[in-house]
Design a protein around this motif. Sequence first.
Motif, mmCIF file in Angstrom:
data_model
loop_
_atom_site.group_PDB
_atom_site.id
_atom_site.type_symbol
_atom_site.label_atom_id
_atom_site.label_comp_id
_atom_site.label_asym_id
_atom_site.label_seq_id
_atom_site.Cartn_x
_atom_site.Cartn_y
_atom_site.Cartn_z
ATOM 1 N N HIS A 194 0.826 -1.215 0.000
ATOM 2 C CA HIS A 194 0.000 0.000 0.000
ATOM 3 C C HIS A 194 0.858 1.262 0.000
ATOM 4 N N ALA A 195 1.958 1.244 0.736
ATOM 5 C CA ALA A 195 2.812 2.436 0.808
ATOM 6 C C ALA A 195 3.391 2.783 -0.560
ATOM 7 N N ALA A 196 3.819 1.774 -1.326
ATOM 8 C CA ALA A 196 4.395 2.023 -2.645
ATOM 9 C C ALA A 196 3.358 2.630 -3.589
ATOM 10 N N PHE A 197 2.114 2.174 -3.499
ATOM 11 C CA PHE A 197 1.068 2.693 -4.389
ATOM 12 C C PHE A 197 0.778 4.162 -4.095
ATOM 13 N N TYR A 198 0.548 4.488 -2.826
ATOM 14 C CA TYR A 198 0.189 5.864 -2.487
ATOM 15 C C TYR A 198 1.370 6.814 -2.723
ATOM 16 N N PHE A 199 2.584 6.355 -2.442
ATOM 17 C CA PHE A 199 3.750 7.192 -2.707
ATOM 18 C C PHE A 199 3.887 7.467 -4.204
ATOM 19 N N GLY A 200 3.717 6.442 -5.020
ATOM 20 C CA GLY A 200 3.848 6.614 -6.465
ATOM 21 C C GLY A 200 2.796 7.532 -7.049
ATOM 22 N N ILE A 201 1.551 7.408 -6.585
ATOM 23 C CA ILE A 201 0.485 8.270 -7.092
ATOM 24 C C ILE A 201 0.720 9.718 -6.684
ATOM 25 N N CYS A 202 1.093 9.952 -5.426
ATOM 26 C CA CYS A 202 1.367 11.326 -4.977
ATOM 27 C C CYS A 202 2.543 11.929 -5.734
ATOM 28 N N LEU A 203 3.580 11.126 -5.954
ATOM 29 C CA LEU A 203 4.754 11.632 -6.675
ATOM 30 C C LEU A 203 4.402 11.971 -8.115
ATOM 31 N N SER A 204 3.649 11.122 -8.779
ATOM 32 C CA SER A 204 3.286 11.390 -10.170
ATOM 33 C C SER A 204 2.409 12.632 -10.284
ATOM 34 N N MET A 205 1.461 12.810 -9.367
ATOM 35 C CA MET A 205 0.607 14.004 -9.396
ATOM 36 C C MET A 205 1.423 15.269 -9.152
ATOM 37 N N THR A 206 2.423 15.177 -8.260
ATOM 38 C CA THR A 206 3.268 16.340 -7.983
ATOM 39 C C THR A 206 4.084 16.728 -9.205
ATOM 40 N N LEU A 207 4.652 15.735 -9.895
ATOM 41 C CA LEU A 207 5.442 16.027 -11.092
ATOM 42 C C LEU A 207 4.589 16.607 -12.213
ATOM 43 N N ILE A 208 3.407 16.047 -12.412
ATOM 44 C CA ILE A 208 2.512 16.557 -13.466
ATOM 45 C C ILE A 208 2.060 17.978 -13.138
ATOM 46 N N LEU A 209 1.735 18.224 -11.860
ATOM 47 C CA LEU A 209 1.332 19.571 -11.452
ATOM 48 C C LEU A 209 2.474 20.562 -11.639
ATOM 49 N N ALA A 210 3.695 20.154 -11.288
ATOM 50 C CA ALA A 210 4.848 21.035 -11.463
ATOM 51 C C ALA A 210 5.069 21.369 -12.930
ATOM 52 N N ALA A 211 4.907 20.385 -13.798
ATOM 53 C CA ALA A 211 5.082 20.624 -15.225
ATOM 54 C C ALA A 211 4.027 21.584 -15.763
ATOM 55 N N LEU A 212 2.776 21.399 -15.353
ATOM 56 C CA LEU A 212 1.704 22.281 -15.824
ATOM 57 C C LEU A 212 1.889 23.711 -15.312
ATOM 58 N N LEU A 213 2.254 23.849 -14.035
ATOM 59 C CA LEU A 213 2.472 25.187 -13.478
ATOM 60 C C LEU A 213 3.623 25.894 -14.183
ATOM 61 N N SER A 214 4.703 25.156 -14.458
ATOM 62 C CA SER A 214 5.852 25.769 -15.130
ATOM 63 C C SER A 214 5.490 26.201 -16.549
ATOM 64 N N SER A 215 4.687 25.387 -17.228
ATOM 65 C CA SER A 215 4.298 25.712 -18.589
ATOM 66 C C SER A 215 3.426 26.974 -18.623
ATOM 67 N N VAL A 216 2.413 27.017 -17.747
ATOM 68 C CA VAL A 216 1.526 28.189 -17.706
ATOM 69 C C VAL A 216 2.295 29.425 -17.249
ATOM 70 N N ALA A 217 3.209 29.241 -16.288
ATOM 71 C CA ALA A 217 3.989 30.372 -15.792
ATOM 72 C C ALA A 217 4.865 30.975 -16.881
ATOM 73 N N THR A 218 5.427 30.117 -17.741
ATOM 74 C CA THR A 218 6.277 30.618 -18.820
ATOM 75 C C THR A 218 5.463 31.393 -19.850
ATOM 76 N N VAL A 219 4.278 30.886 -20.170
ATOM 77 C CA VAL A 219 3.427 31.561 -21.159
ATOM 78 C C VAL A 219 2.937 32.902 -20.622
ATOM 79 N N ARG A 220 2.503 32.908 -19.375
ATOM 80 C CA ARG A 220 1.955 34.137 -18.780
ATOM 81 C C ARG A 220 3.024 35.010 -18.116
ATOM 82 N N GLU A 221 4.237 34.507 -18.055
ATOM 83 C CA GLU A 221 5.341 35.209 -17.400
ATOM 84 C C GLU A 221 4.959 35.598 -15.974
ATOM 85 N N SER A 222 4.486 34.587 -15.236
ATOM 86 C CA SER A 222 4.016 34.798 -13.865
ATOM 87 C C SER A 222 5.069 34.312 -12.879
ATOM 88 N N GLN A 223 5.532 35.210 -12.035
ATOM 89 C CA GLN A 223 6.506 34.841 -11.017
ATOM 90 C C GLN A 223 5.886 33.927 -9.965
#
Length: 223
Positions: free
Chosen positions: A42-71
């Motif tokens: 169970h620990a491996a599953f929840y850790f993997g899902i949280c990690l994947s969501m964090t990476l995807i969220l970081a990628a989306l935020l960085s992409s939108v931030a670059t387009v909008r030039e938002s600090q």
Amino acid sequence: TLLFQLLGLSIATLSTVTHYGLQFTLISNISLESNSYRVFHHAAFYFGICLSMTLILAALLSSVATVRESQCLTAMGCVCFALAFCGLLPAVCWRYTHGTEVEDSMMDVYDLVYEEVRRNISSFRRHELTAIHEAFLCCGKHSPFGDTASVEHKTCPPGQARGAAQDCLQEIRRFLKKHMDFVSMLLAVATSFTVYGMILTSFLWFSIHFSSNLARKGKYILR
């Protein structure tokens, strides 16, 4: 951002396969008080899902931030990468210092089920042992407690001779080694890309900050 999203999806896919894979669920669902593998499962599953969501969220935020030039969005993306790195670093250290604990816990569960069937303690254990043999395509083990031919005759897949079959402890070890090698590779790639993401978002934050001060926001020439 596409690479980080693919990396996040790969981690989520591996976590799902590990959680719902037949070999893993069989060992995890065995009702033993000493089934320590269930915690790892169970620990491996929840850790993997949280990690994947964090990476995807970081990628989306960085992409939108670059387009909008938002600090602000750039800083949030950097924080997400930092959180992913803080989770990956202990996971990598644990993999190389306690990596055999998962393998030992799975083989301990098999040992306990096998010995209960050998002593005829529970008929329900016989069905569990048969399911393990069919999932791992193995048959029994070398036991120092006497002849095990009767156990293997009742629980091995039909038509699978003991002499040509794989020892289940060896087969479990071989199966887990392949899986954990892939996990190690994915953890190493994720850690290196996370460090790259933190450096990149920090650079973007400073670039947006200084470009705003120079009144050049949104005025770039692509060369």
